[in-house]
Each structure stands twice: as structure tokens, then as C-alpha cells.
Design a protein around this motif. Structure first.
Motif, PDB file in Angstrom:
ATOM      1  N   ALA A  96      33.927  -0.291  17.235  1.00 17.03           N
ATOM      2  CA  ALA A  96      34.037   0.787  18.221  1.00 17.03           C
ATOM      3  C   ALA A  96      33.460   2.071  17.626  1.00 17.03           C
ATOM      4  O   ALA A  96      33.406   2.239  16.417  1.00 17.03           O
ATOM      5  CB  ALA A  96      35.486   0.992  18.623  1.00 17.03           C
ATOM      6  N   THR A  98      32.761   6.553  19.027  1.00 18.58           N
ATOM      7  CA  THR A  98      33.035   7.555  20.063  1.00 18.58           C
ATOM      8  C   THR A  98      31.898   8.573  20.133  1.00 18.58           C
ATOM      9  O   THR A  98      31.999   9.665  19.575  1.00 18.58           O
ATOM     10  CB  THR A  98      34.363   8.283  19.761  1.00 18.58           C
ATOM     11  OG1 THR A  98      34.258   8.897  18.468  1.00 18.58           O
ATOM     12  CG2 THR A  98      35.536   7.333  19.779  1.00 18.58           C
ATOM     13  N   ASN A 100      30.939  11.181  21.555  1.00 23.69           N
ATOM     14  CA  ASN A 100      31.333  12.261  22.468  1.00 23.69           C
ATOM     15  C   ASN A 100      30.949  13.643  21.955  1.00 23.69           C
ATOM     16  O   ASN A 100      31.356  14.648  22.521  1.00 23.69           O
ATOM     17  CB  ASN A 100      32.838  12.191  22.743  1.00 23.69           C
ATOM     18  CG  ASN A 100      33.661  12.232  21.464  1.00 23.69           C
ATOM     19  OD1 ASN A 100      33.153  12.567  20.395  1.00 23.69           O
ATOM     20  ND2 ASN A 100      34.930  11.869  21.582  1.00 23.69           N
ATOM     21  N   ASP A 102      31.844  15.215  19.187  1.00 19.09           N
ATOM     22  CA  ASP A 102      32.823  15.977  18.418  1.00 19.09           C
ATOM     23  C   ASP A 102      32.556  15.963  16.917  1.00 19.09           C
ATOM     24  O   ASP A 102      33.286  16.551  16.136  1.00 19.09           O
ATOM     25  CB  ASP A 102      34.245  15.489  18.709  1.00 19.09           C
ATOM     26  CG  ASP A 102      34.516  14.075  18.195  1.00 19.09           C
ATOM     27  OD1 ASP A 102      33.587  13.432  17.653  1.00 19.09           O
ATOM     28  OD2 ASP A 102      35.667  13.611  18.352  1.00 19.09           O
ATOM     29  N   ASN A 105      32.603  10.098  14.194  1.00 22.81           N
ATOM     30  CA  ASN A 105      32.330   8.755  14.689  1.00 22.81           C
ATOM     31  C   ASN A 105      31.397   8.749  15.912  1.00 22.81           C
ATOM     32  O   ASN A 105      31.571   7.954  16.838  1.00 22.81           O
ATOM     33  CB  ASN A 105      33.664   8.053  15.016  1.00 22.81           C
ATOM     34  CG  ASN A 105      33.563   6.556  14.916  1.00 22.81           C
ATOM     35  OD1 ASN A 105      32.684   6.016  14.268  1.00 22.81           O
ATOM     36  ND2 ASN A 105      34.483   5.873  15.575  1.00 22.81           N
ATOM     37  N   ASP A 106      30.428   9.674  15.920  1.00 20.72           N
ATOM     38  CA  ASP A 106      29.516   9.804  17.060  1.00 20.72           C
ATOM     39  C   ASP A 106      28.401   8.762  17.079  1.00 20.72           C
ATOM     40  O   ASP A 106      27.710   8.622  18.089  1.00 20.72           O
ATOM     41  CB  ASP A 106      28.864  11.195  17.074  1.00 20.72           C
ATOM     42  CG  ASP A 106      29.816  12.271  17.554  1.00 20.72           C
ATOM     43  OD1 ASP A 106      30.750  11.930  18.317  1.00 20.72           O
ATOM     44  OD2 ASP A 106      29.630  13.440  17.176  1.00 20.72           O
ATOM     45  N   SER A 151      31.757   4.300  28.770  1.00 19.31           N
ATOM     46  CA  SER A 151      32.751   3.602  27.951  1.00 19.31           C
ATOM     47  C   SER A 151      32.840   2.176  28.450  1.00 19.31           C
ATOM     48  O   SER A 151      33.037   1.940  29.638  1.00 19.31           O
ATOM     49  CB  SER A 151      34.126   4.273  28.076  1.00 19.31           C
ATOM     50  OG  SER A 151      34.109   5.552  27.523  1.00 19.31           O
ATOM     51  N   THR A 176      32.790  -1.464  21.188  1.00 19.49           N
ATOM     52  CA  THR A 176      33.309  -0.686  22.317  1.00 19.49           C
ATOM     53  C   THR A 176      32.877   0.752  22.173  1.00 19.49           C
ATOM     54  O   THR A 176      33.061   1.361  21.112  1.00 19.49           O
ATOM     55  CB  THR A 176      34.853  -0.769  22.359  1.00 19.49           C
ATOM     56  OG1 THR A 176      35.237  -2.138  22.436  1.00 19.49           O
ATOM     57  CG2 THR A 176      35.408  -0.022  23.552  1.00 19.49           C
ATOM     58  N   ILE A 177      32.291   1.303  23.248  1.00 19.66           N
ATOM     59  CA  ILE A 177      32.006   2.733  23.312  1.00 19.66           C
ATOM     60  C   ILE A 177      33.202   3.390  23.985  1.00 19.66           C
ATOM     61  O   ILE A 177      33.622   2.984  25.071  1.00 19.66           O
ATOM     62  CB  ILE A 177      30.715   3.025  24.105  1.00 19.66           C
ATOM     63  CG1 ILE A 177      29.496   2.494  23.362  1.00 19.66           C
ATOM     64  CG2 ILE A 177      30.585   4.529  24.359  1.00 19.66           C
ATOM     65  CD1 ILE A 177      28.177   2.732  24.073  1.00 19.66           C
ATOM     66  N   ILE A 178      33.768   4.393  23.292  1.00 23.49           N
ATOM     67  CA  ILE A 178      34.919   5.119  23.810  1.00 23.49           C
ATOM     68  C   ILE A 178      34.522   6.587  23.930  1.00 23.49           C
ATOM     69  O   ILE A 178      34.122   7.215  22.953  1.00 23.49           O
ATOM     70  CB  ILE A 178      36.131   4.990  22.855  1.00 23.49           C
ATOM     71  CG1 ILE A 178      36.476   3.517  22.631  1.00 23.49           C
ATOM     72  CG2 ILE A 178      37.329   5.767  23.407  1.00 23.49           C
ATOM     73  CD1 ILE A 178      37.447   3.281  21.503  1.00 23.49           C
ATOM     74  N   HIS A 179      34.636   7.141  25.126  1.00 23.82           N
ATOM     75  CA  HIS A 179      34.325   8.578  25.323  1.00 23.82           C
ATOM     76  C   HIS A 179      35.581   9.390  25.360  1.00 23.82           C
ATOM     77  O   HIS A 179      36.637   9.017  25.720  1.00 23.82           O
ATOM     78  CB  HIS A 179      33.532   8.810  26.622  1.00 23.82           C
ATOM     79  CG  HIS A 179      32.111   8.339  26.496  1.00 23.82           C
ATOM     80  ND1 HIS A 179      31.147   8.980  25.768  1.00 23.82           N
ATOM     81  CD2 HIS A 179      31.504   7.250  27.025  1.00 23.82           C
ATOM     82  CE1 HIS A 179      30.008   8.323  25.861  1.00 23.82           C
ATOM     83  NE2 HIS A 179      30.194   7.254  26.623  1.00 23.82           N
TER      84      HIS A 179
END
Length: 179
Positions: A96, A98, A100, A102, A105-106, A151, A176-179
Motif C-alpha cells: 500500500a 498514500t 496524497n 503529504d 509514503n507518496d 483509492s 492498495t492506493i489509499i488517499h
């Protein structure tokens, strides 16, 4: 000088039979692996560059080794073997990330050592290719055609090899892409 009559001469050719050095050509120096190199035993057996007189050589470093075997008639033959430092590939593929913005873990980053060839393909749930790379050092930002993907769970196939492992290996999994 004049010779009258004829003489018969028998000439014997006593060469050293060509050979190949036997032994592993890969060792993992990180794991302090060793290998034994072996050549046929003759009257004289010299391993270079170490100048060791034996038909066996115990090797714990990567280097080019050559063995010269000579028989009692002075005939010799030399074979070489390059022993390479190569370990089984170690790979880490996250499951996974993220993307997003921030700063944590981009990107999907791959980690590992001893990877010689690398081919990663990532597909969406409908089987459409959304990312592909042959560069082990590349990163994926979770976009397709410069647009962020939603996501979701994405599926990958990773084919890789190393110098030590002469065959290709394949790993399949999901990310998994998590936004």
C-alpha cells in the motif's frame, strides 16, 4: 651430411587434454560463501593469481582465476574462470501507499539488493495496464496518464533475476492506493 638408407622415427605427442575448471562461478560475499574450484591433476598444477600448486582451490573472494596444468613432458593447458560476487536477489514490494502529497509514503518505492533485471507491470481491476517500468530505481506516484488514480486495489506482476540466479522469477500480488 649424407644419409644412406632410411630411418623410421616414431613421434609421440603427449599433450595435456583440454579441460574446464569445475566449480561455482558465483559466491555471495555478504554471506561469506565459498566455493571449491577443481581441475584435473597433472604433474604440475598452478592456480593464478595466487601461485598455488594444487588441482583444488578454495575461493572466498570474487576474482578471475586461471589454472595451468603441465604434464611430465612439459606440455601445458590453461583454463580460466571468473568468480563473481552475486547473491540471491532480495526484494521488498510494499502492499500500500498514500499518494496524497503529504510527503509521507507518496510513492511506491521498491527496495532490494542483487537485482539484475527488473520488469514491473501494474493493472487496475479491469486488467488495464496503468504503470510499467524496467528500472528498479523508479518510483510510481499513483497516476495514469498524469491523472491520479482512485483509492483502490491494483494488481502487479514483477519479473526479476540476478546474476547469481540465472533464471527469471515472477511475483504476483496487489497494491492498495489509499488517499
Amino acid at each position: 651430411i649424407y644419409f644412406k638408407g632410411s630411418n623410421t622415427f616414431i613421434v609421440y605427442f603427449k599433450s595435456v587434454t583440454p579441460f574446464k575448471i569445475d566449480g561455482k562461478s558465483f559466491i555471495c560475499m555478504d554471506k561469506q560463501e565459498k566455493t571449491t574450484l577443481k581441475a584435473p591433476k597433472y604433474a604440475q598444477n598452478i592456480w593464478y593469481p595466487l601461485n598455488i600448486d594444487s588441482n583444488l582451490l578454495f575461493v572466498s573472494v570474487a576474482d578471475k582465476f586461471w589454472h595451468t596444468a603441465s604434464n611430465e613432458f612439459g606440455c601445458s593447458y590453461t583454463d580460466t574462470l571468473l568468480v563473481k560476487d552475486a547473491c540471491e536477489p532480495l526484494l521488498f514490494m510494499p502492499n500500500a501507499f498514500t499518494p496524497n502529497g503529504d510527503g509521507l509514503n507518496d510513492y511506491l518505492n521498491f527496495a532490494g539488493k542483487y537485482v539484475d533485471s527488473f520488469h514491473l507491470t501494474i493493472y487496475n481491476r479491469w486488467g488495464d495496464l496503468v504503470f510499467e517500468t524496467f528500472d528498479f530505481n523508479s518510483k510510481w506516484d499513483g497516476t495514469f496518464q498524469n491523472k491520479p488514480l482512485p483509492s483502490d486495489v491494483y494488481f502487479y506482476t514483477l519479473n526479476y533475476a540476478s546474476i547469481a540466479d540465472l533464471g527469471q522469477k515472477e511475483i504476483k500480488g496487489n497494491i492498495t492506493i489509499i488517499h
